[in-house]
Design an enzyme around this catalytic site. Structure first.
Site, PDB file in Angstrom:
ATOM      1  N   ASP A  29       5.885  -1.120   4.386  1.00  0.00           N
ATOM      2  CA  ASP A  29       4.748  -1.513   5.222  1.00  0.00           C
ATOM      3  C   ASP A  29       3.782  -2.348   4.383  1.00  0.00           C
ATOM      4  O   ASP A  29       3.341  -1.910   3.317  1.00  0.00           O
ATOM      5  CB  ASP A  29       4.047  -0.251   5.745  1.00  0.00           C
ATOM      6  CG  ASP A  29       3.087  -0.538   6.890  1.00  0.00           C
ATOM      7  OD1 ASP A  29       2.991  -1.714   7.304  1.00  0.00           O
ATOM      8  OD2 ASP A  29       2.435   0.403   7.364  1.00  0.00           O
ATOM      9  N   ASP A 122       4.892  -6.754  10.064  1.00  0.00           N
ATOM     10  CA  ASP A 122       4.589  -6.350   8.695  1.00  0.00           C
ATOM     11  C   ASP A 122       5.219  -5.038   8.256  1.00  0.00           C
ATOM     12  O   ASP A 122       4.851  -4.511   7.198  1.00  0.00           O
ATOM     13  CB  ASP A 122       3.076  -6.262   8.514  1.00  0.00           C
ATOM     14  CG  ASP A 122       2.430  -5.212   9.400  1.00  0.00           C
ATOM     15  OD1 ASP A 122       3.003  -4.904  10.460  1.00  0.00           O
ATOM     16  OD2 ASP A 122       1.364  -4.700   9.042  1.00  0.00           O
ATOM     17  N   GLU A 123       6.164  -4.500   9.004  1.00  0.00           N
ATOM     18  CA  GLU A 123       6.804  -3.263   8.564  1.00  0.00           C
ATOM     19  C   GLU A 123       8.227  -3.175   9.089  1.00  0.00           C
ATOM     20  O   GLU A 123       8.568  -3.753  10.119  1.00  0.00           O
ATOM     21  CB  GLU A 123       5.999  -2.035   9.005  1.00  0.00           C
ATOM     22  CG  GLU A 123       5.890  -1.872  10.501  1.00  0.00           C
ATOM     23  CD  GLU A 123       5.173  -0.587  10.887  1.00  0.00           C
ATOM     24  OE1 GLU A 123       5.456   0.467  10.274  1.00  0.00           O
ATOM     25  OE2 GLU A 123       4.348  -0.641  11.825  1.00  0.00           O
TER      26      GLU A 123
END
Length: 421
Positions: A29, A122-123
């Site tokens: 993350d 983003d993860e």
């Protein structure tokens, strides 16, 4: 969390490589992703409170950890965030840049393993059992990913290493910012049981209230409650689900990337708008933003929809399917404008407008039919050239003429969505 902070929290800290036996699931993350990306071009703001958002009626998209220390968090109304941290620097979002950095991050993940399951820009989850012979133990792979993200993208990430997706995600959350936690198989219960019940997937506000009424405040409390009691209180599915998670049982596998279902953008006006010319200019701006995101993702789509939200929060959508998939802003705008004008809204007061494209396919494989006498190079190639200019010289260096004149700008609009889903 940073390495020096790991011993300050309950549960197992990062351990030596021997602790990661069987821990083949990683959750990676990015730390304060949007804010971190903005700081790449604004290094002078590092170490200061920064909020990504805008206007008075939008929401916080991201905030640095310095701003979070004042209570600012994602999805908070901007008006409240400004009150909590008036000294923060507010930065308007650069969605095309976020997509570009995200693509680079995901490329790093896929160079490690093809088993990558993105959850957002983003993860992602990674299953790394097949990468061990080439890259080492899971904890070593996690550190490799952290180093490469930092070196190649200029941002930091946190990593959770565990035997299941659920525990890996919890571990990465507790490792923030810029840290890694390995949860050995033998320590899963010790890691989980001190956590609050809200840490479990599926526990929202109402479920947490129901658990509190039962006197259950920690994951360990749930684990030590008979499953039948949880089922009576929460229902069969929720009760059994939470009981299994409380003992670290999660049978879900890492599922490789599922293609995006849609890409779009929307804006909330800082004040209600009833001027059709202002709405049309905003639709043009959103078409440009959406087309850029499509091209960045290497996608094109056939179904274009517009979203209209009135001052009383009533919301309507209208859609049209095109003969062929497109990633051209001019086509998206023409379609969206036609849909808007067909509504015959006259001077209706609008709070929000949006554009979304569905029916996505890889742009390189999308069929394109040239009309008789049509040039083989046209608007799409011009927009691709504009993309290259923006990457080299910065946001706003190329834009439609009607968006250049300051007198033609609509009231300051605030991002209120537009991420992929």
């Amino acid at each position: 969390m940073s390495r020096s902070q790991q011993l300050d929290r309950p549960g197992p800290p990062s351990g030596p490589p021997g602790d990661d036996d069987g821990c083949t699931v990683l959750h990676v993350d990015m730390d304060a992703f949007y804010a971190s990306v903005e700081l790449i071009a604004r290094p002078e703001l590092r170490g200061t409170p920064v909020i990504v958002g805008g206007g008075s009626r939008g929401v916080v998209l991201s905030a640095t950890y310095e701003a979070r220390s004042y209570g600012v968090h994602s999805a908070m109304p901007m008006s409240r965030a400004r009150r909590l941290c008036p000294q923060a620097t507010v930065v308007e979002p650069s969605h095309g840049l976020y997509s570009e950095v995200s693509a680079g991050v995901m490329e790093i993940f896929r160079s490690v393993t093809p088993l990558v399951e993105p959850l957002s820009l983003d993860e992602a989850f990674l299953e790394v059992s097949g990468a061990r012979r080439r890259l080492g133990r899971p904890a070593e792979i996690g550190q490799l990913i952290r180093d490469r993200v930092s070196d190649e993208q200029g941002i930091t990430c946190s990593v959770g290493v565990a035997t299941t997706k659920f525990v890996a995600k919890l571990a990465s959350t507790r490792a923030k910012p810029d840290g890694m936690i390995v949860v050995p198989a033998a320590d899963v219960v010790a890691f989980l049981h001190p956590l609050p019940v809200g840490a479990l997937w599926g526990v929202g506000e109402k479920t947490e209230q129901a658990l509190t009424r039962l006197g259950l405040h920690t994951v360990g409390d749930i684990a030590n409650t008979p499953e039948r009691t949880l089922v009576r209180a929460l229902g069969q599915a929720a009760g059994s689900h939470l009981y299994a998670l409380s003992w670290g049982r999660d049978e879900r596998r890492v599922v490789p990337h599922e293609p995006d279902k849609s890409i779009g953008a929307e804006e909330t006006f800082s004040r209600d708008v009833d001027d059709p010319d202002v709405v049309r200019r905003e639709l043009l701006r959103l078409a440009e933003r959406t087309a850029t995101r499509l091209r960045t993702a290497g996608l094109a789509g056939r179904t274009v929809s517009v979203k209209i939200r009135f001052a009383d929060f009533t919301t309507i959508t209208r859609a049209r399917t095109l003969p062929e998939a497109t990633d051209v802003a001019a086509v998206l705008y023409g379609t969206a404008r036609t849909l808007y004008e067909a509504l015959g809204l006259d001077r209706a007061r609008l709070r929000l407008v949006g554009i979304r494209v569905e029916g996505l396919v890889a742009s390189e494989t999308a069929p394109r039919q040239l009309l008789l006498g049509e040039r083989s190079h046209g608007r799409r190639e011009a927009e691709q050239a504009a993309d290259r200019a923006v990457r080299r010289f910065g946001k706003g260096v190329v834009r439609p003429a009607s968006l250049v004149d300051p007198s033609a700008e609509p009231p300051a609009a605030n991002p209120s969505g537009g991420d992929r889903r």
